[in-house]
Design a protein around this motif. Sequence first.
Motif, short mmCIF file in Angstrom:
data_model
loop_
_atom_site.label_atom_id
_atom_site.label_comp_id
_atom_site.label_asym_id
_atom_site.label_seq_id
_atom_site.Cartn_x
_atom_site.Cartn_y
_atom_site.Cartn_z
N ILE A 51 57.58 6.31 47.80
CA ILE A 51 58.15 7.21 46.78
C ILE A 51 59.33 7.97 47.38
O ILE A 51 59.19 8.64 48.40
N LYS A 52 60.46 7.86 46.73
CA LYS A 52 61.66 8.56 47.21
C LYS A 52 61.65 10.02 46.74
O LYS A 52 61.93 10.93 47.51
N SER A 53 61.34 10.25 45.46
CA SER A 53 61.31 11.62 44.95
C SER A 53 60.51 11.69 43.66
O SER A 53 60.42 10.71 42.92
N ILE A 54 59.94 12.86 43.42
CA ILE A 54 59.27 13.17 42.16
C ILE A 54 59.65 14.59 41.80
O ILE A 54 59.46 15.52 42.58
N ASP A 55 60.20 14.74 40.60
CA ASP A 55 60.65 16.05 40.14
C ASP A 55 60.13 16.31 38.73
O ASP A 55 60.35 15.49 37.83
N PHE A 56 59.45 17.45 38.57
CA PHE A 56 59.07 17.86 37.23
C PHE A 56 60.34 18.23 36.48
O PHE A 56 61.20 18.94 37.00
N THR A 57 60.48 17.72 35.26
CA THR A 57 61.65 18.00 34.44
C THR A 57 61.32 19.00 33.33
O THR A 57 62.17 19.32 32.53
N SER A 58 60.08 19.46 33.31
CA SER A 58 59.63 20.53 32.41
C SER A 58 59.37 21.77 33.25
O SER A 58 58.98 21.66 34.42
N PRO A 59 59.54 22.94 32.66
CA PRO A 59 59.25 24.16 33.42
C PRO A 59 57.73 24.38 33.57
O PRO A 59 56.95 23.92 32.74
N ALA A 60 57.35 25.07 34.64
CA ALA A 60 55.96 25.47 34.82
C ALA A 60 55.66 26.57 33.79
O ALA A 60 56.58 27.25 33.35
N THR A 66 54.11 17.93 29.63
CA THR A 66 54.97 18.03 30.80
C THR A 66 55.64 16.68 31.06
O THR A 66 55.03 15.62 30.86
N THR A 67 56.88 16.74 31.52
CA THR A 67 57.60 15.52 31.89
C THR A 67 58.00 15.58 33.35
O THR A 67 58.13 16.66 33.94
N ARG A 68 58.20 14.39 33.91
CA ARG A 68 58.53 14.27 35.32
C ARG A 68 59.35 13.01 35.52
O ARG A 68 59.22 12.06 34.77
N ARG A 69 60.19 13.02 36.56
CA ARG A 69 60.96 11.83 36.92
C ARG A 69 60.55 11.41 38.34
O ARG A 69 60.55 12.22 39.26
N ALA A 70 60.26 10.12 38.49
CA ALA A 70 59.89 9.58 39.79
C ALA A 70 60.89 8.49 40.17
O ALA A 70 61.27 7.67 39.34
N VAL A 71 61.30 8.52 41.43
CA VAL A 71 62.18 7.48 41.97
C VAL A 71 61.42 6.82 43.11
O VAL A 71 60.99 7.50 44.05
N LEU A 72 61.24 5.51 43.01
CA LEU A 72 60.52 4.77 44.05
C LEU A 72 61.51 4.32 45.11
O LEU A 72 62.66 4.00 44.81
N SER A 73 61.04 4.28 46.36
CA SER A 73 61.90 3.87 47.48
C SER A 73 62.26 2.41 47.34
O SER A 73 61.44 1.61 46.89
#
Length: 172
Positions: A51-60, A66-73
Amino acid sequence: MARSYDLEPFELDFFDTAPIRFRIDVNIPVTPARAWAELTRQNTLDWCKPIKSIDFTSPAPYGVGTTRRAVLSPGYLTLNEYFFDWTEDPENTKFHNAFRVESINVPGLRRFGEYTEITPAAVGSRLVWTFALELGPSSRALNAFSNPASTPVFRTIEADTLRHFAHLSPQG
């Protein structure tokens, strides 16, 4: 602008019926609340090599919707995730969530998601992490993550997760 391919929605029963499933079921030496905090923080899974990165795109605070974006290596695959299940009940030690991928930047998947559950164990916590997917008609680009040969990818995620939690303080 990068191309986006929409995936089909599904409900919790897909984690039991998906054509391709992989399950990680391990004990980790931290409290359920500590494990949950690590798995639901911004930039979570930064300890996993695939996994390269995971970022929540919704506020806490995070929850259903809730939404999130994941980038795989190494960075070729980007997934946009939507959480349709989220229970965070520290008083009763109930922690679980599930997301489905709404879109991905390469063709080949019909449905993909993950279900995560943390419960108390005799020592620390039990982490059950289920990956479920169904391939679409043009799935060659995703074969590395979706066939029996992908087992090493999931085993790496499991080993990286065990190593990460072994180095955390139990209470956090």
